[in-house]
Design an enzyme around this catalytic site. Structure first.
Site, short mmCIF file in Angstrom:
data_model
loop_
_atom_site.label_atom_id
_atom_site.label_comp_id
_atom_site.label_asym_id
_atom_site.label_seq_id
_atom_site.Cartn_x
_atom_site.Cartn_y
_atom_site.Cartn_z
N ASP A 58 0.84 -1.21 0.00
CA ASP A 58 0.00 0.00 0.00
C ASP A 58 0.87 1.26 0.00
O ASP A 58 1.94 1.28 0.61
CB ASP A 58 -0.90 -0.02 1.25
CG ASP A 58 -2.06 0.94 1.13
OD1 ASP A 58 -2.27 1.52 0.03
OD2 ASP A 58 -2.77 1.14 2.14
N HIS A 71 2.93 3.24 -9.15
CA HIS A 71 2.73 1.81 -9.36
C HIS A 71 3.97 1.19 -9.99
O HIS A 71 4.34 0.06 -9.68
CB HIS A 71 1.49 1.58 -10.23
CG HIS A 71 0.21 2.01 -9.57
ND1 HIS A 71 -0.08 1.70 -8.25
CD2 HIS A 71 -0.85 2.73 -10.02
CE1 HIS A 71 -1.26 2.21 -7.93
NE2 HIS A 71 -1.75 2.85 -8.98
N LEU A 111 10.99 -20.75 -3.99
CA LEU A 111 10.02 -19.80 -3.45
C LEU A 111 8.72 -19.91 -4.24
O LEU A 111 8.72 -19.89 -5.47
CB LEU A 111 10.56 -18.36 -3.56
CG LEU A 111 9.60 -17.24 -3.19
CD1 LEU A 111 9.25 -17.28 -1.70
CD2 LEU A 111 10.19 -15.87 -3.53
C1 FPP Z 1 -1.76 0.31 -3.39
O1 FPP Z 1 -1.34 1.61 -3.49
C2 FPP Z 1 -1.24 -0.49 -4.47
C3 FPP Z 1 -1.97 -0.98 -5.52
C4 FPP Z 1 -3.41 -0.75 -5.68
C5 FPP Z 1 -1.37 -1.75 -6.60
C6 FPP Z 1 -0.21 -2.60 -6.23
C7 FPP Z 1 0.57 -2.85 -7.44
C8 FPP Z 1 1.90 -2.85 -7.50
C9 FPP Z 1 2.77 -2.74 -6.33
C10 FPP Z 1 2.60 -2.97 -8.80
C11 FPP Z 1 2.47 -4.24 -9.50
C12 FPP Z 1 2.88 -5.41 -8.70
C13 FPP Z 1 3.33 -6.54 -9.26
C14 FPP Z 1 3.55 -7.75 -8.46
C15 FPP Z 1 3.60 -6.57 -10.70
P1 FPP Z 1 -2.41 2.76 -3.65
O2 FPP Z 1 -2.52 3.10 -5.09
O3 FPP Z 1 -3.69 2.33 -3.00
O4 FPP Z 1 -1.72 3.90 -2.86
P2 FPP Z 1 -2.42 5.04 -2.01
O5 FPP Z 1 -3.18 4.37 -0.91
O6 FPP Z 1 -1.27 5.82 -1.51
O7 FPP Z 1 -3.29 5.81 -2.96
#
Ligand code: FPP
Length: 256
Positions: A34, A51, A145
Site C-alpha cells: 500500500d 505503481h 520460493l
Molecule cells: C496500493 O497503493 C497499491 C496498488 C493498488 C497496486 C499494487 C501494485 C503494485 C505494487 C505494482 C504491481 C505489482 C506486481 C507484483 C507486478 P495505492 O494506489 O492504494 O496507494 P495510495 O493508498 O497511496 O493511494
C-alpha cells in the site's frame, strides 16, 4: 464461470512442494502493498509512476524473501475493489501487470520461483489470461520460493465462489453436505494446497486487512509498517521478520 471458481474445483489439492522454513522464519508471508499513490503524489508524479516504482519494490521483496528463507510469498497486487478506480489507473495497472509477467517470468524460473495467480483472472481479458497461463507454466518447476500474486482478488468473493461450487456439487449429488468441514472447504479456495500465512505485512501505516486472505489469515500475525510501498526493501522485510520472531503464537491455546 469465473476464474476464481475454476481455480477452486480441485477437491484434493495437488501435492505442492513445501520448502522447509528456517527456524523463526515464517513459512508463508502475505504483503498488502500500500502507498503507491501517496508516494507518487508526494513527488508531484502521476500515480502510474507510483505503481511502476511499486513493481520494482515487489521485485526487491521477492528477492529478499527468497534470501530470508521464506517458502511462500503472496502479494496483493489488485483487489476486486480496485476495478472501481478511474479507467485510466486500471489500464495503467493492468498494463504494468502484463509487462511484469512478460519481463520477469524467465528470471523467476531461473531463480527457482514458482508463480501462481489467484483471483478472478478472466476479468482482465484473453491476452492477460494467456500471459498468466504461460507464466504459471514456465515457472511450474520452481521449488525455492512459491510466489502468489493476488489479482482481481477479494477474500469474500473467494469464499463465496467456494461455497457456490460446493453447493453445486451437493445439488448434483456428487458431494455429501455432511462431509463439508474446514479441510474440505479449503480445497475449494484459490489457495488450495498452500499453507496459511503466518505473517501479513501492510505498508503505508494503514491498519486494515482490506479483504485479503480472509479465511487463510485466521491465525496470522500482523505487522504494519510506516513505509510507503515503493520505498520497501530488504531492511523493511528484515524488520518485519524480527518483529514476527518475537511474537508468541498460541492458536487460541494458553501460554505454556
Ligand atoms: C496500493 O497503493 C497499491 C496498488 C493498488 C497496486 C499494487 C501494485 C503494485 C505494487 C505494482 C504491481 C505489482 C506486481 C507484483 C507486478 P495505492 O494506489 O492504494 O496507494 P495510495 O493508498 O497511496 O493511494
Amino acid at each position: 464461470m469465473s476464474a476464481a471458481a475454476t481455480a477452486t474445483t480441485k477437491v484434493a489439492p495437488a501435492a505442492v512442494p513445501q520448502p522447509a522454513a528456517r527456524p523463526g522464519v515464517p513459512r508463508h508471508v502475505g504483503i498488502i502493498m500500500d502507498g503507491n499513490g501517496r508516494w507518487a503524489t508526494a513527488r508531484g508524479l502521476p500515480r502510474a509512476m507510483g505503481h511502476k516504482a511499486g513493481a520494482e519494490a515487489a521485485r526487491r521483496a521477492v528477492e529478499a524473501a527468497g534470501e530470508a528463507g521464506i517458502g511462500w510469498l503472496t502479494l496483493f497486487a489488485f483487489s476486486s475493489e480496485n476495478w472501481q478506480r478511474p479507467a485510466e489507473e486500471v489500464r495503467d495497472l493492468t498494463a504494468l501487470m502484463r509487462h511484469y509477467l512478460a519481463t520477469e517470468v524467465d528470471r523467476l524460473a531461473k531463480e527457482g520461483v514458482r508463480l501462481r495467480i489467484i483471483g478472478e483472472r478472466d476479468r482482465f481479458g484473453p491476452e492477460t489470461v494467456r500471459a498468466i497461463a504461460r507464466a504459471e507454466q514456465v515457472t511450474a518447476g520452481g521449488t525455492r520460493l512459491n510466489l502468489t500474486v493476488a489479482l482481481s482478488y477479494g477474500g469474500r468473493a473467494e469464499i463465496a465462489a467456494a461455497a457456490r461450487e460446493i453447493a453445486r456439487r451437493a445439488a448434483a449429488g456428487t458431494l455429501d453436505p455432511e462431509t463439508v468441514d474446514e479441510r474440505l472447504f479449503e480445497g475449494f479456495l484459490g489457495t488450495a494446497g498452500m499453507p496459511d500465512p503466518d505473517l501479513i505485512i501492510r505498508t503505508s501505516g494503514e491498519k486494515r486487512i482490506s479483504n485479503f486472505l480472509l479465511w487463510q489469515a485466521a491465525y496470522a500475525e500482523f505487522v504494519f509498517q510506516d513505509v510507503l510501498w515503493p520505498d520497501y526493501g530488504a531492511p523493511h522485510l528484515e524488520a518485519a521478520l524480527g518483529d514476527f520472531a518475537r511474537r508468541e503464537r498460541r492458536y487460541g491455546a494458553r501460554a505454556a
